[in-house]
Design a protein around this motif. Structure first.
Motif, PDB file in Angstrom:
ATOM      1  N   THR A 149       9.728   3.942  -6.573  1.00  0.00           N
ATOM      2  CA  THR A 149       8.905   5.137  -6.818  1.00  0.00           C
ATOM      3  C   THR A 149       9.312   6.274  -5.877  1.00  0.00           C
ATOM      4  OG1 THR A 149       7.277   4.369  -5.223  1.00  0.00           O
ATOM      5  CG2 THR A 149       6.909   3.746  -7.521  1.00  0.00           C
ATOM      6  N   LYS A 150       8.756   7.442  -6.167  1.00  0.00           N
ATOM      7  CA  LYS A 150       8.953   8.656  -5.345  1.00  0.00           C
ATOM      8  C   LYS A 150      10.433   9.030  -5.236  1.00  0.00           C
ATOM      9  CE  LYS A 150       4.982   7.085  -2.614  1.00  0.00           C
ATOM     10  NZ  LYS A 150       4.314   6.992  -1.321  1.00  0.00           N
ATOM     11  N   THR A 151      11.156   8.917  -6.323  1.00  0.00           N
ATOM     12  CA  THR A 151      12.591   9.214  -6.284  1.00  0.00           C
ATOM     13  C   THR A 151      12.866  10.710  -6.137  1.00  0.00           C
ATOM     14  OG1 THR A 151      12.632   9.208  -8.684  1.00  0.00           O
ATOM     15  CG2 THR A 151      13.290   7.164  -7.596  1.00  0.00           C
ATOM     16  N   ASP A 152      11.800  11.519  -6.158  1.00  0.00           N
ATOM     17  CA  ASP A 152      12.002  12.945  -5.812  1.00  0.00           C
ATOM     18  C   ASP A 152      12.271  13.074  -4.315  1.00  0.00           C
ATOM     19  OD1 ASP A 152       8.793  13.861  -4.893  1.00  0.00           O
ATOM     20  OD2 ASP A 152       9.143  12.038  -6.037  1.00  0.00           O
ATOM     21  N   LEU A 153      11.849  12.066  -3.532  1.00  0.00           N
ATOM     22  CA  LEU A 153      12.023  12.113  -2.067  1.00  0.00           C
ATOM     23  C   LEU A 153      13.248  11.318  -1.610  1.00  0.00           C
ATOM     24  CD1 LEU A 153       8.281  11.647  -0.963  1.00  0.00           C
ATOM     25  CD2 LEU A 153       9.560  13.785  -1.283  1.00  0.00           C
ATOM     26  N   PRO A 195       0.835  -1.206   0.000  1.00  0.00           N
ATOM     27  CA  PRO A 195       0.000   0.000   0.000  1.00  0.00           C
ATOM     28  C   PRO A 195       0.868   1.254   0.000  1.00  0.00           C
ATOM     29  CG  PRO A 195      -0.773  -1.562   1.657  1.00  0.00           C
ATOM     30  CD  PRO A 195       0.518  -2.106   1.129  1.00  0.00           C
ATOM     31  N   ASN A 196       0.389   2.267  -0.710  1.00  0.00           N
ATOM     32  CA  ASN A 196       1.070   3.568  -0.754  1.00  0.00           C
ATOM     33  C   ASN A 196       2.362   3.587  -1.576  1.00  0.00           C
ATOM     34  OD1 ASN A 196      -0.472   5.530   0.309  1.00  0.00           O
ATOM     35  ND2 ASN A 196       0.931   6.041   1.977  1.00  0.00           N
ATOM     36  N   ALA A 197       2.634   2.519  -2.321  1.00  0.00           N
ATOM     37  CA  ALA A 197       3.861   2.476  -3.118  1.00  0.00           C
ATOM     38  C   ALA A 197       3.790   3.430  -4.306  1.00  0.00           C
ATOM     39  CB  ALA A 197       4.117   1.053  -3.600  1.00  0.00           C
ATOM     40  N   GLY A 198       2.574   3.874  -4.652  1.00  0.00           N
ATOM     41  CA  GLY A 198       2.430   4.774  -5.795  1.00  0.00           C
ATOM     42  C   GLY A 198       1.860   4.069  -7.017  1.00  0.00           C
ATOM     43  N   LYS A 199       1.163   2.969  -6.806  1.00  0.00           N
ATOM     44  CA  LYS A 199       0.620   2.177  -7.915  1.00  0.00           C
ATOM     45  C   LYS A 199      -0.443   2.943  -8.694  1.00  0.00           C
ATOM     46  CE  LYS A 199      -0.580  -1.055  -5.001  1.00  0.00           C
ATOM     47  NZ  LYS A 199       0.020  -0.425  -3.807  1.00  0.00           N
ATOM     48  N   SER A 200      -1.421   3.482  -7.954  1.00  0.00           N
ATOM     49  CA  SER A 200      -2.507   4.200  -8.633  1.00  0.00           C
ATOM     50  C   SER A 200      -1.984   5.445  -9.332  1.00  0.00           C
ATOM     51  CB  SER A 200      -3.597   4.560  -7.626  1.00  0.00           C
ATOM     52  OG  SER A 200      -4.120   3.379  -7.037  1.00  0.00           O
ATOM     53  N   THR A 201      -1.010   6.094  -8.698  1.00  0.00           N
ATOM     54  CA  THR A 201      -0.408   7.287  -9.304  1.00  0.00           C
ATOM     55  C   THR A 201       0.240   6.925 -10.645  1.00  0.00           C
ATOM     56  OG1 THR A 201       0.016   8.143  -7.099  1.00  0.00           O
ATOM     57  CG2 THR A 201       1.268   9.144  -8.913  1.00  0.00           C
ATOM     58  N   LEU A 202       0.945   5.782 -10.664  1.00  0.00           N
ATOM     59  CA  LEU A 202       1.598   5.357 -11.914  1.00  0.00           C
ATOM     60  C   LEU A 202       0.553   5.009 -12.975  1.00  0.00           C
ATOM     61  CD1 LEU A 202       4.059   4.661 -13.604  1.00  0.00           C
ATOM     62  CD2 LEU A 202       4.030   2.358 -12.601  1.00  0.00           C
ATOM     63  N   SER A 251       9.788   9.041 -10.565  1.00  0.00           N
ATOM     64  CA  SER A 251       9.017   9.966  -9.748  1.00  0.00           C
ATOM     65  C   SER A 251       7.940  10.535 -10.654  1.00  0.00           C
ATOM     66  CB  SER A 251       9.894  11.099  -9.226  1.00  0.00           C
ATOM     67  OG  SER A 251       9.034  12.148  -8.784  1.00  0.00           O
ATOM     68  N   VAL A 252       6.705  10.223 -10.333  1.00  0.00           N
ATOM     69  CA  VAL A 252       5.618  10.765 -11.148  1.00  0.00           C
ATOM     70  C   VAL A 252       5.486  12.258 -10.840  1.00  0.00           C
ATOM     71  CG1 VAL A 252       3.130  10.668 -11.602  1.00  0.00           C
ATOM     72  CG2 VAL A 252       4.430   8.551 -11.309  1.00  0.00           C
ATOM     73  N   THR A 253       5.688  12.616  -9.562  1.00  0.00           N
ATOM     74  CA  THR A 253       5.588  14.019  -9.156  1.00  0.00           C
ATOM     75  C   THR A 253       6.598  14.880  -9.921  1.00  0.00           C
ATOM     76  OG1 THR A 253       5.029  13.205  -6.975  1.00  0.00           O
ATOM     77  CG2 THR A 253       5.565  15.539  -7.149  1.00  0.00           C
ATOM     78  N   ALA A 254       7.831  14.407 -10.006  1.00  0.00           N
ATOM     79  CA  ALA A 254       8.871  15.191 -10.684  1.00  0.00           C
ATOM     80  C   ALA A 254       8.982  14.812 -12.163  1.00  0.00           C
ATOM     81  CB  ALA A 254      10.212  14.978  -9.985  1.00  0.00           C
TER      82      ALA A 254
HETATM   83  N1  LIG Z   1       6.468  12.694  -3.671  1.00  0.00           N
HETATM   84  C1  LIG Z   1       5.851  11.771  -4.391  1.00  0.00           C
HETATM   85  N2  LIG Z   1       4.692  11.261  -3.927  1.00  0.00           N
HETATM   86  C2  LIG Z   1       4.072  10.313  -4.673  1.00  0.00           C
HETATM   87  C3  LIG Z   1       4.617   9.866  -5.912  1.00  0.00           C
HETATM   88  N3  LIG Z   1       3.792   8.896  -6.396  1.00  0.00           N
HETATM   89  C4  LIG Z   1       2.773   8.767  -5.493  1.00  0.00           C
HETATM   90  N4  LIG Z   1       2.947   9.611  -4.466  1.00  0.00           N
HETATM   91  C5  LIG Z   1       2.066   9.776  -3.302  1.00  0.00           C
HETATM   92  O1  LIG Z   1       2.023   8.574  -2.558  1.00  0.00           O
HETATM   93  C6  LIG Z   1       0.722   8.380  -1.982  1.00  0.00           C
HETATM   94  C7  LIG Z   1       0.195   7.006  -2.370  1.00  0.00           C
HETATM   95  O2  LIG Z   1       0.012   6.960  -3.771  1.00  0.00           O
HETATM   96  P1  LIG Z   1      -0.979   5.931  -4.462  1.00  0.00           P
HETATM   97  O3  LIG Z   1      -0.784   6.066  -5.925  1.00  0.00           O
HETATM   98  O4  LIG Z   1      -2.344   6.083  -3.944  1.00  0.00           O
HETATM   99  O5  LIG Z   1      -0.345   4.568  -3.948  1.00  0.00           O
HETATM  100  P2  LIG Z   1      -0.964   3.088  -4.027  1.00  0.00           P
HETATM  101  O6  LIG Z   1      -1.549   2.826  -2.678  1.00  0.00           O
HETATM  102  O7  LIG Z   1       0.207   2.215  -4.271  1.00  0.00           O
HETATM  103  O8  LIG Z   1      -1.974   3.081  -5.123  1.00  0.00           O
HETATM  104  C8  LIG Z   1      -0.132   9.533  -2.513  1.00  0.00           C
HETATM  105  O9  LIG Z   1      -0.195  10.540  -1.533  1.00  0.00           O
HETATM  106  C9  LIG Z   1       0.621  10.018  -3.730  1.00  0.00           C
HETATM  107  O10 LIG Z   1       0.399  11.378  -4.013  1.00  0.00           O
HETATM  108  C10 LIG Z   1       5.842  10.448  -6.362  1.00  0.00           C
HETATM  109  O11 LIG Z   1       6.379  10.136  -7.433  1.00  0.00           O
HETATM  110  N5  LIG Z   1       6.406  11.376  -5.558  1.00  0.00           N
END
Ligand SMILES: Nc1nc2c(ncn2[C@@H]2O[C@H](COP(=O)(O)OP(=O)(O)O)[C@@H](O)[C@H]2O)c(=O)[nH]1
Ligand SMILES: [Mg+2]
Length: 435
Positions: A324-328, A225-232, A339-342
């Motif tokens: 994921t989240k390599t901006d952090l 959870p929270n790995a950034g799957k949905s964001t990707l 990093s989807v954000t960056a």
């Molecule tokens: N800083 C940063 N935050 C991210 C990135 N990708 C996802 N997040 C954040 O991580 C949290 C979980 O993302 P989500 O896509 O819902 O994760 P999932 O649970 O794996 O589907 C959210 O608050 C996103 O905004 C990224 O590339 N950079």
């Protein structure tokens, strides 16, 4: 086909809807006679002719009419194509007029079935028409067009030829055994069967790629959870398809979207994060995620770079690991990071996926594309293996020939040399009316 028994069929060949033009086809011995009742003068064969269509002293439409004479038509029968204005009301009035003049509404796929029965196409080519119409990417269309043009049929026909070569000589040896002729040596028969077996196996191996190319691929995004799957997923499809929140366990049901990767349609599934959860709904989501992983062609396993791999992370063979989240936080050295954000690393990930699809799944023309074809070639292989055993055991010609006939009959299901009612029904019911 027996011309006397053939009736005349009619159907629109273009989809229902409004468009500049729409085509209605009439096929069979009465097609010209029916056309003659609708127009003032019959046009010359193969001459596109602008004519007024009338029935029961009412105008139906202004049409461009082309008449084809058997056997020089798509179906091999007398055939008429009416190009009308693309209005569903006009089309149904013209079709009704044809029916009242003696035509019957075509069954799905019946035009193509007639083409096969008349030897205009073999079964593989007929299937390729359906695949070509259903192709969603240029690459899929290219494969289907290759098979429609006979790439797969030619390979199958070449194997069949070499079987016929051996069969006919063994049969001759049986018929003329008293005369003591040697039509083919056992060694020659053996090496020809071995060669055919090799070709058949090579053909079998095209199936995995061929079916992947025709069907498209499935990919699944996994990770905690929270790995950034949905964001990707949202980034890949270019819209906010899945809900993204910082709350772990947000995604429960599987969200699927199709994008093109490596020339193929790839349906990507965003899943619930993998963890042991007390929540019933999330638990079902996690089970579904594991199921999707079992059947997926491609697995993307995401790891939050700020967290790193943990004891809760699972390993999947062949999964593509993505941090994921390599901006952090940076990805570990040598690992793929995004990093989807960056907006960094996503292009690299896409390039990697593109390469993977092309390397593992993309097929050329000449590939087997469906289960029916796969089974036919497998049956051929099996029979060839048995005939080889019979040759090697020194059994008499009769035994060898029986196996070789079985092998060539199996291949006949591709080339259509053998007509089987059940195969036809199976194939043609998958077509739409008018094809
Ligand atoms: N800083 C940063 N935050 C991210 C990135 N990708 C996802 N997040 C954040 O991580 C949290 C979980 O993302 P989500 O896509 O819902 O994760 P999932 O649970 O794996 O589907 C959210 O608050 C996103 O905004 C990224 O590339 N950079
Ligand atoms: Mg999610």
């Amino acid at each position: 086909m027996n011309g006397a028994a053939l009736d005349t069929i009619v159907a629109p060949a273009t989809p229902v809807g409004r468009s500049a033009l729409a085509i209605v086809r009439l096929d069979g011995p009465q097609s010209s006679a029916i056309l003659a009742s609708l127009v003032s003068t019959l046009p010359a064969i193969r001459m596109a002719t602008h004519l007024a269509l009338r029935h029961d002293s009412t105008s139906l439409d202004d049409a461009v009419v082309v008449r084809y004479a058997a056997p020089h038509s798509f179906t091999g029968n007398d055939l008429v194509e009416l190009t009308l204005h693309g209005n569903p009301l006009l089309i149904s009035r013209v079709v009704s007029a044809c029916v009242s003049l003696g035509a019957r509404m075509a069954e799905p796929g019946e035009f193509t079935e007639r083409a096969v029965l008349n030897g205009k196409l073999d079964l593989v080519q007929a299937e390729s028409i359906a695949d070509l119409i259903n192709a969603r990417t240029a690459l899929q269309a290219k494969l289907s067009l290759g098979n429609l043009e006979g790439m797969l049929s030619r390979t199958a026909a070449a194997i069949r030829e070499s079987l016929l070569f051996v069969i006919s000589r063994l049969e001759a040896a049986l018929d003329f055994s008293e005369e003591g002729y040697d039509f083919i040596s056992r060694a020659d028969a053996r090496s020809r069967v071995v060669a055919a077996l090799d070709q058949t196996r090579a053909l079998s191996e095209t199936w995995r790629r061929g079916s992947a190319t025709t069907q498209g691929l499935s990919a699944v995004i996994l990770g905690r959870p929270n790995a950034g799957k949905s964001t990707l997923l949202n980034r890949l499809v270019g819209s906010d398809r899945a809900i993204v929140t910082p709350i772990p366990g947000t995604t429960r049901d599987i969200v699927r979207e199709t994008i093109e990767i490596g020339g193929l349609p790839v349906t990507i599934a965003d899943t619930a994060g993998l963890r042991s959860s007390a929540d019933v709904v999330e638990g079902i989501g996690i089970t579904r995620a594991r199921e999707a992983a079992r059947t997926a062609d491609i697995i993307l396993y995401l790891v939050d770079a700020t967290v790193g791999l943990t004891a809760e992370d699972e390993t999947f063979p062949d999964a593509l690991l993505v941090y994921t989240k390599t901006d952090l936080a940076p990805a570990p050295p040598g690992e793929l990071g995004i990093s989807v954000t960056a907006e960094s690393g996503v292009a690299d990930l896409l390039a990697k996926l593109d390469g993977l699809v092309r390397e593992r799944f993309v097929a050329e023309g000449g590939s087997l594309v469906n289960e029916r074809q796969r089974l036919a070639v497998a049956a051929c292989s099996e029979a060839l293996q048995e005939s080889l055993s019979a040759i090697e055991a020194g059994l008499d010609e009769q035994m060898i020939v029986v196996d070789l006939y079985r092998a060539s009959n199996a291949l006949g299901l591709l080339t259509g040399a053998i007509t089987r009612e059940e195969v036809f029904t199976e194939i043609f019911t998958k077509f739409c009316i008018g094809k």
